[in-house]
Design a protein around this motif. Structure first.
Motif, mmCIF file in Angstrom:
data_model
loop_
_atom_site.group_PDB
_atom_site.id
_atom_site.type_symbol
_atom_site.label_atom_id
_atom_site.label_comp_id
_atom_site.label_asym_id
_atom_site.label_seq_id
_atom_site.Cartn_x
_atom_site.Cartn_y
_atom_site.Cartn_z
ATOM 1 N N LEU A 164 0.984 5.036 4.209
ATOM 2 C CA LEU A 164 1.556 5.486 5.487
ATOM 3 C C LEU A 164 0.606 6.441 6.191
ATOM 4 C CD1 LEU A 164 5.280 5.985 4.435
ATOM 5 C CD2 LEU A 164 4.446 4.382 6.169
ATOM 6 N N CYS B 271 -0.229 -0.307 10.974
ATOM 7 C CA CYS B 271 0.606 -1.232 10.205
ATOM 8 C C CYS B 271 1.968 -0.632 9.902
ATOM 9 C CB CYS B 271 -0.062 -1.573 8.870
ATOM 10 S SG CYS B 271 -1.686 -2.334 8.993
ATOM 11 N N THR B 272 2.950 -1.517 9.720
ATOM 12 C CA THR B 272 4.201 -1.094 9.107
ATOM 13 C C THR B 272 4.026 -1.192 7.599
ATOM 14 O OG1 THR B 272 5.165 -3.316 9.141
ATOM 15 C CG2 THR B 272 5.564 -1.911 11.072
ATOM 16 N N GLY C 243 -0.659 3.832 8.616
ATOM 17 C CA GLY C 243 0.664 3.736 9.234
ATOM 18 C C GLY C 243 0.644 3.554 10.739
ATOM 19 N N HIS D 214 2.306 -11.434 6.063
ATOM 20 C CA HIS D 214 2.162 -10.049 5.603
ATOM 21 C C HIS D 214 1.469 -10.015 4.250
ATOM 22 C CE1 HIS D 214 5.774 -11.123 3.283
ATOM 23 N NE2 HIS D 214 5.531 -10.061 2.516
ATOM 24 N N GLU E 221 6.341 -0.905 4.262
ATOM 25 C CA GLU E 221 7.753 -0.844 3.873
ATOM 26 C C GLU E 221 7.943 -1.218 2.406
ATOM 27 O OE1 GLU E 221 9.768 -2.141 8.130
ATOM 28 O OE2 GLU E 221 9.258 -3.712 6.677
ATOM 29 N N ARG F 231 1.061 -3.990 13.149
ATOM 30 C CA ARG F 231 1.951 -3.748 14.295
ATOM 31 C C ARG F 231 1.619 -4.675 15.462
ATOM 32 N NH1 ARG F 231 5.088 0.677 13.386
ATOM 33 N NH2 ARG F 231 4.347 2.167 11.806
#
Length: 381
Positions: free
Chosen positions: A137, A144-145, A141, A119, A147, A68
């Motif tokens: 997550l 960091c993201t 989470g 990433h 996805e 993030r």
């Protein structure tokens, strides 16, 4: 599959192509997947060993992890709290093997981790992708993201893989084992890594659905490339001595017991600059220092009878109590005989030791042998 079963399953982007080329489809990890093609499991296996086999592995999970803060180092530090590997030392354009560990020191899932510059890309097992995403997550989470990446994934494996793929993506010929790089095909961007699950040289290519389908069709137009199903994928990885999560490794099996200590570098071990700090570190670091109570081994049964997963292992033909079990087993087409992997007490986990597997009420002698069963064909330089 019945019509009702088929209707409840997810389909990969290559589903229509599987049907066109006559695949026998089966349920696997919630997907309709090709077990084998008209060529047959044995010939699919041997073709991959001598030429090039194309696998649909789009059921696998792809997860992008970004810091993030925008600093990839922060994402690496976060990932090291869930992976006992050297993420900080993984250079851009490189990939390595790793695993999520449980608080008890078992393996939640094993995976591949690539540094793509801005990433990290994780490729996780199909059956564990929801659990793995939730685990990430929950654990990282905040920093960091995390996805999921919705795209297809195909694998081209075998000594002819480089030549076949380079006809469409010339730059892959420059890659070496465990390289990862951006690619583009049919106007869409993706990622190629030089690795796989067969013990052969090869590539895994992640692309959006339509371009992945176009690349698969283009590859199959090459006489050297044949479609390969789950059946041959399993026998290929067994010959290569590679673990299957849920069989050879699971929530109870530690990486040390599984013979995966090589994936835990010195920097994360006792005395290392970033020792521990991951779930289950107390057990895993102790086993690295003192040795585990049991170990994964290769097994070569005498004769022609395959020894399947679940078979009990005994120290002697007349021993009253089992001392281990077979975790994976079957016929090794390249070796023209049965092979298996199992877990045994460390004192018995030495090449040359003989144990006995119980098959249909009989005790079959098996020799403990080194893994892998055949040399790997990776391109390391």
């Amino acid at each position: 599959m019945t019509a009702d079963t088929a209707s409840s399953l997810l389909q990969t982007p290559l589903h229509a192509l599987h049907q066109e080329v006559g695949a026998r489809m089966v349920p696997f990890a919630g997907y309709a997947m090709p077990l084998q093609y008209p060529l047959g499991l044995l010939k699919e296996h041997l073709h991959t060993r001598k030429a090039a086999g194309l696998f649909d592995v789009s059921h696998m999970g792809q997860v992008a992890v970004r810091a993030r803060s925008g600093d990839l180092t922060d994402a690496a530090r976060a990932l090291e709290t869930v992976l006992p590997v050297d993420v900080l030392g993984l250079k851009p354009g490189r990939q390595r093997y790793g695993f999520f560990t449980t608080q008890g020191g078992g393996i939640l899932d094993d995976l591949m981790l690539a540094n793509l510059g801005d990433h990290y890309l994780l490729i996780v097992n199909a059956a564990n992708k929801a659990a793995g995403l939730a685990h990430l997550l929950d654990a990282i989470g905040t920093a960091c993201t995390v996805e999921p990446v919705e795209r297809a994934l195909i694998a081209l494996q075998g000594p002819g893989a480089e030549a076949a793929l380079a006809r469409h993506l010339p730059a892959v010929a420059e890659m070496r084992f465990m390289d990862a790089r951006p690619i583009a095909f049919a106007g869409e961007e993706g990622v190629a890594v030089r690795s796989g699950y067969t013990g052969e040289d090869g590539f895994e290519i992640a692309l959006p659905a339509e371009s992945a389908l176009a690349l698969a069709r283009a590859l199959l137009a090459d006489a050297e490339v044949k479609p390969i199903g789950l059946g041959a994928r399993d026998s290929l990885r067994l010959e290569a001595g590679l673990c299957l999560h849920g069989s050879d490794i699971d929530h109870e099996t530690s990486p040390v017991e599984a013979g995966l200590s090589w994936a835990i570098p010195k920097v994360r071990r006792l005395g290392g600059a970033r020792a521990g700090g991951f779930p289950g570190a107390e057990r895993i670091l102790a086993e690295l220092a003192d040795g585990p109570a049991r170990l994964r081994v290769g097994l070569k049964p005498e004769g022609r009878t395959p020894v399947r997963a679940g078979a009990a292992l005994y120290e002697a033909a007349d021993a009253p109590e089992a001392v281990g079990r077979v975790t994976s087993g079957g016929f090794g087409p390249s070796l023209d005989g049965p092979i298996a992997m199992g877990v045994l007490p460390s004192a018995l986990a030495m090449p040359g030791i003989q144990v006995f597997a119980e098959v249909r009420g009989q005790r079959l002698p098996c020799a403990v042998v080194p893994l892998p069963f055949r040399p790997a064909g990776f391109k390391r330089s």
